[in-house]
Design a protein around this motif. Structure first.
Motif, PDB file in Angstrom:
ATOM      1  N   GLY A   1       5.234  13.648   8.549  1.00  0.00           N
ATOM      2  CA  GLY A   1       6.315  14.216   7.764  1.00  0.00           C
ATOM      3  C   GLY A   1       7.388  13.192   7.452  1.00  0.00           C
ATOM      4  N   TYR A   2       7.830  12.466   8.484  1.00  0.00           N
ATOM      5  CA  TYR A   2       8.881  11.468   8.284  1.00  0.00           C
ATOM      6  C   TYR A   2       8.375  10.277   7.473  1.00  0.00           C
ATOM      7  N   MET A   3       7.159   9.812   7.754  1.00  0.00           N
ATOM      8  CA  MET A   3       6.610   8.661   7.040  1.00  0.00           C
ATOM      9  C   MET A   3       6.439   8.960   5.548  1.00  0.00           C
ATOM     10  N   SER A   4       6.042  10.178   5.220  1.00  0.00           N
ATOM     11  CA  SER A   4       5.823  10.523   3.815  1.00  0.00           C
ATOM     12  C   SER A   4       7.104  10.458   2.994  1.00  0.00           C
ATOM     13  N   SER A   5       8.253  10.545   3.664  1.00  0.00           N
ATOM     14  CA  SER A   5       9.533  10.488   2.947  1.00  0.00           C
ATOM     15  C   SER A   5       9.801   9.109   2.357  1.00  0.00           C
ATOM     16  N   VAL A   6       9.090   8.077   2.825  1.00  0.00           N
ATOM     17  CA  VAL A   6       9.250   6.723   2.276  1.00  0.00           C
ATOM     18  C   VAL A   6       8.902   6.705   0.788  1.00  0.00           C
ATOM     19  N   TYR A   7       7.975   7.560   0.401  1.00  0.00           N
ATOM     20  CA  TYR A   7       7.561   7.657  -1.002  1.00  0.00           C
ATOM     21  C   TYR A   7       8.761   7.953  -1.906  1.00  0.00           C
TER      22      TYR A   7
ATOM     23  N   ILE B   1      -6.918  -0.727   1.390  1.00  0.00           N
ATOM     24  CA  ILE B   1      -6.961  -1.947   2.201  1.00  0.00           C
ATOM     25  C   ILE B   1      -5.716  -2.058   3.067  1.00  0.00           C
ATOM     26  N   LEU B   2      -4.553  -1.839   2.455  1.00  0.00           N
ATOM     27  CA  LEU B   2      -3.288  -1.990   3.178  1.00  0.00           C
ATOM     28  C   LEU B   2      -3.128  -0.953   4.285  1.00  0.00           C
ATOM     29  N   SER B   3      -3.705   0.226   4.101  1.00  0.00           N
ATOM     30  CA  SER B   3      -3.556   1.285   5.104  1.00  0.00           C
ATOM     31  C   SER B   3      -4.233   0.926   6.422  1.00  0.00           C
ATOM     32  N   GLN B   4      -5.165  -0.027   6.380  1.00  0.00           N
ATOM     33  CA  GLN B   4      -5.857  -0.443   7.594  1.00  0.00           C
ATOM     34  C   GLN B   4      -5.101  -1.526   8.359  1.00  0.00           C
ATOM     35  N   MET B   5      -3.981  -1.975   7.815  1.00  0.00           N
ATOM     36  CA  MET B   5      -3.212  -3.060   8.428  1.00  0.00           C
ATOM     37  C   MET B   5      -2.065  -2.565   9.306  1.00  0.00           C
ATOM     38  N   GLY B   6      -1.986  -1.249   9.512  1.00  0.00           N
ATOM     39  CA  GLY B   6      -0.959  -0.725  10.389  1.00  0.00           C
ATOM     40  C   GLY B   6       0.101   0.081   9.666  1.00  0.00           C
ATOM     41  N   MET B   7       1.010   0.662  10.451  1.00  0.00           N
ATOM     42  CA  MET B   7       2.004   1.576   9.922  1.00  0.00           C
ATOM     43  C   MET B   7       2.999   0.891   8.994  1.00  0.00           C
ATOM     44  N   VAL B   8       3.396  -0.341   9.298  1.00  0.00           N
ATOM     45  CA  VAL B   8       4.359  -1.050   8.455  1.00  0.00           C
ATOM     46  C   VAL B   8       3.767  -1.321   7.077  1.00  0.00           C
ATOM     47  N   ALA B   9       2.537  -1.816   7.044  1.00  0.00           N
ATOM     48  CA  ALA B   9       1.877  -2.091   5.767  1.00  0.00           C
ATOM     49  C   ALA B   9       1.700  -0.807   4.960  1.00  0.00           C
ATOM     50  N   THR B  10       1.391   0.288   5.653  1.00  0.00           N
ATOM     51  CA  THR B  10       1.252   1.573   4.971  1.00  0.00           C
ATOM     52  C   THR B  10       2.577   2.022   4.366  1.00  0.00           C
ATOM     53  N   ALA B  11       3.656   1.870   5.122  1.00  0.00           N
ATOM     54  CA  ALA B  11       4.975   2.261   4.634  1.00  0.00           C
ATOM     55  C   ALA B  11       5.364   1.449   3.396  1.00  0.00           C
ATOM     56  N   ILE B  12       5.095   0.141   3.428  1.00  0.00           N
ATOM     57  CA  ILE B  12       5.413  -0.711   2.279  1.00  0.00           C
ATOM     58  C   ILE B  12       4.591  -0.305   1.058  1.00  0.00           C
ATOM     59  N   SER B  13       3.318  -0.062   1.269  1.00  0.00           N
ATOM     60  CA  SER B  13       2.431   0.313   0.180  1.00  0.00           C
ATOM     61  C   SER B  13       2.835   1.648  -0.444  1.00  0.00           C
ATOM     62  N   ILE B  14       3.048   2.646   0.401  1.00  0.00           N
ATOM     63  CA  ILE B  14       3.450   3.967  -0.097  1.00  0.00           C
ATOM     64  C   ILE B  14       4.803   3.880  -0.786  1.00  0.00           C
ATOM     65  N   GLY B  15       5.694   3.045  -0.253  1.00  0.00           N
ATOM     66  CA  GLY B  15       7.008   2.874  -0.868  1.00  0.00           C
ATOM     67  C   GLY B  15       6.915   2.282  -2.264  1.00  0.00           C
ATOM     68  N   LEU B  16       6.090   1.261  -2.438  1.00  0.00           N
ATOM     69  CA  LEU B  16       5.934   0.647  -3.753  1.00  0.00           C
ATOM     70  C   LEU B  16       5.240   1.593  -4.736  1.00  0.00           C
ATOM     71  N   ILE B  17       4.318   2.396  -4.222  1.00  0.00           N
ATOM     72  CA  ILE B  17       3.692   3.415  -5.074  1.00  0.00           C
ATOM     73  C   ILE B  17       4.747   4.419  -5.534  1.00  0.00           C
ATOM     74  N   GLY B  18       5.645   4.812  -4.632  1.00  0.00           N
ATOM     75  CA  GLY B  18       6.727   5.709  -5.016  1.00  0.00           C
ATOM     76  C   GLY B  18       7.620   5.102  -6.078  1.00  0.00           C
ATOM     77  N   LEU B  19       7.941   3.814  -5.947  1.00  0.00           N
ATOM     78  CA  LEU B  19       8.799   3.129  -6.914  1.00  0.00           C
ATOM     79  C   LEU B  19       8.175   3.146  -8.300  1.00  0.00           C
TER      80      LEU B  19
END
Length: 424
Positions: A269-275, A318-336
């Protein structure tokens, strides 16, 4: 030059309409947070969840068309206030519903109430702000649904997962607490907004030559001009693809994180808010670049951001397999790169196409067509994720984003601060 009173009223209108639409999301985004919990409690499948979201999206789609016309005819103050009350009622009743049928009914009712917000509030803003300032003004104004969605996600996550406040109620406070927020915003909007400057005893601010329409009053001519405009259907097609993508993230991101990435409900729930958090930057960037770099043309920045979205969705598995930080960055850029074109097409571009007289109608048509993508989104997500896995879904987003970029490039030179393009 605007008078001091005109400037003060514009600030007030900006603030209350911004608050109103941000508050709508408290009773919209909360369902995505509680969805994994509902699925667990009632043993709902992805297909069951898709039907619930589809019921919401179907009524939201039809409501976009009708509420756009109603806001142009009766004024946004009445239409939006009524919609807010309907949404509050639906969320309260969803928390009391014990069957799938009742939950589906109130999801549909919520969609109907929610659909009043965007076309009505776009109409509100169109009569107070001129064409050559809309890119920047609307970039800040459309942060309402980004910030609203971000805060609503965190707010609903807290109330739905809290073990200290009403733990026996489970996820139900995730529906009820947001209703209180929307109620406060409803009272504020109803009391302090005005449909147009003359309603506040002020001279007209948006002149007829700024509107792109020669019509006076709401009639069939306005609807005909909007529907015959050479750009309305291109914008609507782009928004169809954008809403199919954005609502997939809006409703399904927490479930994706719990199933594919093995996060717990609270973390998802909290991680999805990065989007939404980084989506704010996309909205601001799109508005400023459209006005300052592209001379108030909306489609160039839409084209560029949609192309970027395609690249990011391709890299996400690919990025989702690199850990929570990489996932947060990826989802954040997708949101942007999602929220930037989303805001510019549904906001400033809709206002440019419809003008002062037909702004709500144009916004309603674009959002209505876009909402057919929203309607299909849950069924597409359920089918693709079940058949090809969650990674397959991101590859579908690549195709959708590239298609949107191609469509957007077709109207690269539309608009700008020169004389507005008119319908034939």
């Amino acid at each position: 030059m605007l008078s001091t009173k005109q400037k003060q009223w514009r600030i007030k209108i900006f603030a209350v309409t911004w608050l109103a639409y941000a508050a709508f999301y408290f009773c919209r985004k909360n369902f995505s947070v509680i969805m994994p919990m509902i699925s667990e409690d009632f043993n709902y499948s992805k297909d069951d969840l898709a039907i619930l979201i589809g019921g919401y999206s179907l009524s939201y789609m039809f409501g976009q068309f009708s509420n756009g016309f109603l806001a142009d005819k009766f004024g946004p103050r009445l239409v939006v206030t009524t919609g807010m009350i309907v949404s509050i009622t639906a969320n309260i009743m969803m928390g009391l519903s014990g069957t799938f049928g009742l939950l589906l009914f109130f999801m549909g009712l919520n969609g109907l109430g929610q659909s009043s917000g965007w076309p009505g509030l776009i109409k509100n803003m169109a009569t107070w702000f001129r064409r050559d300032e809309r890119g920047i003004v609307m970039s800040w104004w459309t942060t309402n649904y980004v910030i609203g969605s971000f805060v609503a996600t965190i707010f609903a996550t807290y109330w739905a997962t809290s073990q200290t406040l009403f733990p026996d109620l489970g996820w139900k406070p995730g529906l009820w607490a947001p209703s209180v927020i929307l109620l406060f915003a409803t009272i504020t909007y109803g009391l302090f907004t005005r449909n147009r400057p003359p309603d506040a005893g002020l001279p007209v601010i948006v002149k007829e030559e700024d509107t792109g329409s020669a019509s006076t009053g709401f009639d069939k001519k306005i609807l005909r001009e909007v529907l015959n405009h050479p750009t309305i259907w291109i914008a609507s097609g782009i928004y169809f693809l954008l809403k199919m993508t954005r609502y997939a993230f809006l409703f399904w991101l927490p479930l994706y994180m719990t199933e594919a990435l093995s996060y717990d409900n609270s973390t998802a729930g909290y991680m999805s808010s990065v989007y939404e958090l980084t989506g704010f930057l996309g909205v601001i960037a799109a508005g400023y670049l459209s006005d300052k770099i592209f001379s108030s043309k909306r489609f160039p920045i839409s084209t560029i951001m949609l192309a970027g979205l395609a690249v990011l969705c391709f890299l996400q598995p690919i990025l989702s397999q690199m850990g929570m930080v990489a996932t947060a960055i990826s989802i954040g850029l997708i949101g942007l790169t999602t929220y930037g074109p989303d805001s510019i097409i549904s906001g400033a571009a809709a206002m440019d196409i419809g003008g002062k007289k037909g702004a709500a109608t144009a916004a309603g048509v674009i959002n209505g067509v876009g909402s057919t993508g929203q309607l299909l989104s849950p069924f597409v997500v359920a089918f693709v994720s079940n058949t090809f896995g969650w990674d397959g879904l991101f590859y579908l987003f690549v195709v959708l984003a590239l298609s949107g970029a191609i469509l957007s490039s077709l109207r690269w030179n539309f608009g700008g601060t020169s004389k507005p393009e008119r319908s034939p």
